[in-house]
Motif scaffolding. Structure first.
Motif, PDB file in Angstrom:
ATOM      1  N   PRO A   1       0.814  -1.227   0.000  1.00  0.00           N
ATOM      2  CA  PRO A   1       0.000   0.000   0.000  1.00  0.00           C
ATOM      3  C   PRO A   1       0.847   1.277   0.000  1.00  0.00           C
ATOM      4  CG  PRO A   1      -0.055  -1.053   2.152  1.00  0.00           C
ATOM      5  CD  PRO A   1       0.599  -2.031   1.228  1.00  0.00           C
ATOM      6  N   ALA A   2       2.000   1.264   0.669  1.00  0.00           N
ATOM      7  CA  ALA A   2       2.839   2.464   0.682  1.00  0.00           C
ATOM      8  C   ALA A   2       3.312   2.806  -0.721  1.00  0.00           C
ATOM      9  CB  ALA A   2       4.035   2.258   1.611  1.00  0.00           C
ATOM     10  N   ALA A   3       3.745   1.779  -1.445  1.00  0.00           N
ATOM     11  CA  ALA A   3       4.178   1.997  -2.825  1.00  0.00           C
ATOM     12  C   ALA A   3       3.002   2.387  -3.713  1.00  0.00           C
ATOM     13  CB  ALA A   3       4.862   0.747  -3.373  1.00  0.00           C
ATOM     14  N   ALA A   4       1.824   1.774  -3.467  1.00  0.00           N
ATOM     15  CA  ALA A   4       0.640   2.074  -4.281  1.00  0.00           C
ATOM     16  C   ALA A   4       0.145   3.499  -4.063  1.00  0.00           C
ATOM     17  CB  ALA A   4      -0.476   1.082  -3.966  1.00  0.00           C
TER      18      ALA A   4
ATOM     19  N   ALA B   1       8.979   5.919  -4.108  1.00  0.00           N
ATOM     20  CA  ALA B   1       8.602   4.557  -4.504  1.00  0.00           C
ATOM     21  C   ALA B   1       9.796   3.624  -4.425  1.00  0.00           C
ATOM     22  CB  ALA B   1       8.045   4.586  -5.928  1.00  0.00           C
ATOM     23  N   HIS B   2      10.964   4.147  -4.778  1.00  0.00           N
ATOM     24  CA  HIS B   2      12.211   3.381  -4.666  1.00  0.00           C
ATOM     25  C   HIS B   2      12.421   2.905  -3.227  1.00  0.00           C
ATOM     26  CE1 HIS B   2      16.625   2.730  -5.288  1.00  0.00           C
ATOM     27  NE2 HIS B   2      16.685   3.153  -4.035  1.00  0.00           N
ATOM     28  N   VAL B   3      12.214   3.801  -2.264  1.00  0.00           N
ATOM     29  CA  VAL B   3      12.384   3.447  -0.852  1.00  0.00           C
ATOM     30  C   VAL B   3      11.307   2.467  -0.414  1.00  0.00           C
ATOM     31  CG1 VAL B   3      12.323   4.373   1.502  1.00  0.00           C
ATOM     32  CG2 VAL B   3      13.545   5.616  -0.306  1.00  0.00           C
ATOM     33  N   ALA B   4      10.055   2.727  -0.819  1.00  0.00           N
ATOM     34  CA  ALA B   4       8.943   1.880  -0.384  1.00  0.00           C
ATOM     35  C   ALA B   4       9.053   0.460  -0.915  1.00  0.00           C
ATOM     36  CB  ALA B   4       7.619   2.500  -0.826  1.00  0.00           C
ATOM     37  N   LEU B   5       9.717   0.289  -2.056  1.00  0.00           N
ATOM     38  CA  LEU B   5       9.811  -1.043  -2.659  1.00  0.00           C
ATOM     39  C   LEU B   5      11.115  -1.761  -2.321  1.00  0.00           C
ATOM     40  CD1 LEU B   5       8.319  -0.179  -6.169  1.00  0.00           C
ATOM     41  CD2 LEU B   5       7.265  -1.607  -4.402  1.00  0.00           C
ATOM     42  N   GLY B   6      12.074  -1.075  -1.675  1.00  0.00           N
ATOM     43  CA  GLY B   6      13.260  -1.780  -1.200  1.00  0.00           C
ATOM     44  C   GLY B   6      14.508  -1.586  -2.005  1.00  0.00           C
ATOM     45  N   GLY B   7      14.658  -0.470  -2.676  1.00  0.00           N
ATOM     46  CA  GLY B   7      15.918  -0.182  -3.347  1.00  0.00           C
ATOM     47  C   GLY B   7      15.890  -0.376  -4.848  1.00  0.00           C
TER      48      GLY B   7
ATOM     49  N   SER C   1      12.840  -2.468  -6.518  1.00  0.00           N
ATOM     50  CA  SER C   1      11.906  -1.549  -7.182  1.00  0.00           C
ATOM     51  C   SER C   1      11.998  -1.628  -8.696  1.00  0.00           C
ATOM     52  CB  SER C   1      12.186  -0.105  -6.756  1.00  0.00           C
ATOM     53  OG  SER C   1      13.426   0.344  -7.293  1.00  0.00           O
ATOM     54  N   SER C   2      12.915  -2.464  -9.193  1.00  0.00           N
ATOM     55  CA  SER C   2      13.132  -2.604 -10.639  1.00  0.00           C
ATOM     56  C   SER C   2      13.464  -1.255 -11.270  1.00  0.00           C
ATOM     57  CB  SER C   2      11.897  -3.213 -11.321  1.00  0.00           C
ATOM     58  OG  SER C   2      11.590  -4.465 -10.767  1.00  0.00           O
TER      59      SER C   2
ATOM     60  N   GLU D   1      21.139   1.150  -0.198  1.00  0.00           N
ATOM     61  CA  GLU D   1      20.615  -0.064  -0.813  1.00  0.00           C
ATOM     62  C   GLU D   1      20.549  -1.252   0.142  1.00  0.00           C
ATOM     63  OE1 GLU D   1      19.067  -2.272  -4.156  1.00  0.00           O
ATOM     64  OE2 GLU D   1      19.195  -0.161  -3.588  1.00  0.00           O
ATOM     65  N   PRO D   2      21.608  -1.602   0.898  1.00  0.00           N
ATOM     66  CA  PRO D   2      21.501  -2.766   1.804  1.00  0.00           C
ATOM     67  C   PRO D   2      20.418  -2.579   2.866  1.00  0.00           C
ATOM     68  CG  PRO D   2      23.787  -2.146   1.470  1.00  0.00           C
ATOM     69  CD  PRO D   2      22.962  -1.037   0.901  1.00  0.00           C
ATOM     70  N   THR D   3      20.318  -1.395   3.422  1.00  0.00           N
ATOM     71  CA  THR D   3      19.312  -1.129   4.459  1.00  0.00           C
ATOM     72  C   THR D   3      17.904  -1.284   3.901  1.00  0.00           C
ATOM     73  OG1 THR D   3      20.811   0.416   5.532  1.00  0.00           O
ATOM     74  CG2 THR D   3      18.483   0.551   6.127  1.00  0.00           C
ATOM     75  N   LEU D   4      17.649  -0.721   2.737  1.00  0.00           N
ATOM     76  CA  LEU D   4      16.313  -0.792   2.138  1.00  0.00           C
ATOM     77  C   LEU D   4      15.945  -2.227   1.787  1.00  0.00           C
ATOM     78  CD1 LEU D   4      16.437   2.326  -0.244  1.00  0.00           C
ATOM     79  CD2 LEU D   4      15.318   2.136   1.983  1.00  0.00           C
ATOM     80  N   GLN D   5      16.915  -2.997   1.297  1.00  0.00           N
ATOM     81  CA  GLN D   5      16.635  -4.392   0.964  1.00  0.00           C
ATOM     82  C   GLN D   5      16.270  -5.210   2.206  1.00  0.00           C
ATOM     83  OE1 GLN D   5      19.957  -6.001  -1.220  1.00  0.00           O
ATOM     84  NE2 GLN D   5      19.415  -4.941  -3.128  1.00  0.00           N
TER      85      GLN D   5
END
Length: 419
Positions: free
Chosen positions: A62-65, A106-112, A116-117, A157-161
């Motif tokens: 939902p955060a990314a959406a 969105a990059h942060v919400a999806l994990g890097g 986030s592709s 990147e490592p933290t978000l993942q």
């Protein structure tokens, strides 16, 4: 055929409607282009990101959406403001800000980057938009901001993942492809809209330049118009030998008082239009008309003076005038005077400039015209000598001419047939 054309027509009308959102009557071509590119890019991007919002909600993100949902809602608000106020500042500012900020969120919400592709690529629309429709005075600053955001996200990147659950590898790969295609499509459509608008503007400017050039060449000789367009100032020349013809309608003042304004202007325009066509045909340069008086020259900027062309012009003027009527009065007669000699020519004025000729030769031609009997073409001895045996001349003799004293003059009667 009719069925297949209906969707195409609807699509065309839809595109025109989107491109014209917020366009005001007083907008110039630049503003219309900016608003068109802005509205079209915003609408197209909203259409592209809407499926992402639906998909993120469906996979429990939902955060990314919420991020593409927020973009769509704010875009709708901006378009409504644009349509209502014809002012695009709200939409421009909001689009630039959202293009720059929402993809990193969105990059942060999806994990890097990987999870986030590479959704951060959508932020590239910010510097591109700064170049094409947002009126940013220093668009490179927006590009620097985009680059700085991307670089700042690298060490996170490592933290978000670790904070966001991983998606299936196949889903991530598919998202990579879809994101790349989506942002490429947005960039292509935005730049395509910009190029089309720019081309339309360039075509409109070219048409305006052509129209201005035609108007300029209607009041100036081509050689003078070329110099004026090239920026030459002042334009002043002295020519040693120029033929000058001045023609005037006999009793024009009396005629003008007995005819309505519309009829007078119409009939005079018909006559002078034929004069213009004949002058162009004979290679004579029209300088100007003053009321019913017509001033033309040969020589000067158009090349060597051919006085025989002026004599032919005068004879043909006399014939043409006889076929015209002013206010119902037929058989218009002219007084025509011709002289040849040195003149000074130049462009005078700024707002309503005029290329004109000056000097004793012009004054003498004017005196030849004013002292000529009705229907006569009166010339000085200088002109008569140059006409030679090609024309039949009749000597009038010596007459007293104001400002010139005694002057020997002749009439041009007709052109002799070739031997």
């Amino acid at each position: 055929m009719e069925r297949t054309s209906v969707p195409s027509d609807r699509g065309s009308r839809l595109l025109k409607a989107v491109a014209s959102v917020g366009v005001a009557i007083e907008d110039d071509d630049d503003r219309r282009m900016e608003k068109s590119v802005l509205a079209f890019t915003a609408v197209f991007t909203a259409v592209v990101v809407t499926p992402w919002a639906v998909f993120y909600y469906s996979i429990g993100r939902p955060a990314a959406a919420a991020i593409p949902t927020f973009y769509v809602l704010m875009t709708i608000v901006g378009l409504l403001v644009l349509r209502r106020r014809h002012e695009d500042s709200v939409l421009r500012a909001s689009q630039l800000a959202m293009f720059l900020v929402l993809p990193p969120l969105a990059h942060v919400a999806l994990g890097g980057f990987v999870q986030s592709s590479a959704v951060i690529l959508f932020a590239l629309a910010a510097p591109v938009g700064a170049l094409s429709f947002t009126r940013v005075h220093r668009p490179w600053i927006v590009f620097v901001a985009f680059t700085a955001i991307v670089l700042m996200l690298v060490p996170l990147e490592p933290t978000l993942q670790s904070l966001v659950p991983s998606l299936d590898a196949t889903v991530v790969t598919v998202f990579f492809a879809v994101n790349i295609v989506s942002i490429s499509t947005i960039m292509f459509v935005a730049m395509g809209s910009y190029v089309r608008s720019r081309d339309r503007l360039a075509a409109a400017l070219a048409m305006e330049r052509d129209r201005t050039d035609r108007l300029l060449r209607n009041v100036l000789p081509d050689a003078i118009a070329d110099r004026l367009v090239a920026g030459e100032r002042p334009i002043a020349d002295r020519y040693d030998r120029v033929g000058v013809l001045i023609a005037d309608i006999v009793d024009f003042t009396t005629l003008s008082e007995s005819v309505s304004a519309d009829d007078l202007v119409h009939d005079l325009n018909e006559l002078l239009r034929d004069f213009d066509a004949l002058a162009a045909e004979l290679g004579v340069t029209k300088v100007k008309t003053i009321g019913d008086a017509y001033l033309a020259i040969c020589g000067g900027p158009s090349g060597p003076a051919d006085v025989t062309a002026l004599a032919d012009l005068g004879l043909r003027f006399r014939e043409i005038a006889g076929t015209h009527a002013i206010g119902g009065r037929t058989g218009i007669r002219l007084r025509i005077g011709i002289d040849v000699g040195p003149v000074v020519a130049g462009v005078i004025g700024e707002s309503r400039f005029l290329w004109d000729v000056y000097g004793a030769t012009v004054n003498t031609a004017s005196r030849m015209q004013s002292t000529a009997p009705p229907g006569a073409i009166q010339v000085t001895d200088r002109v008569a000598a140059e006409l030679g045996t090609a024309f039949e001349l009749t000597e009038r003799g010596v007459i007293e001419v104001k400002g010139l004293g005694p002057v020997h003059i002749s009439y041009v009667e007709t052109r002799r047939p070739p031997a």
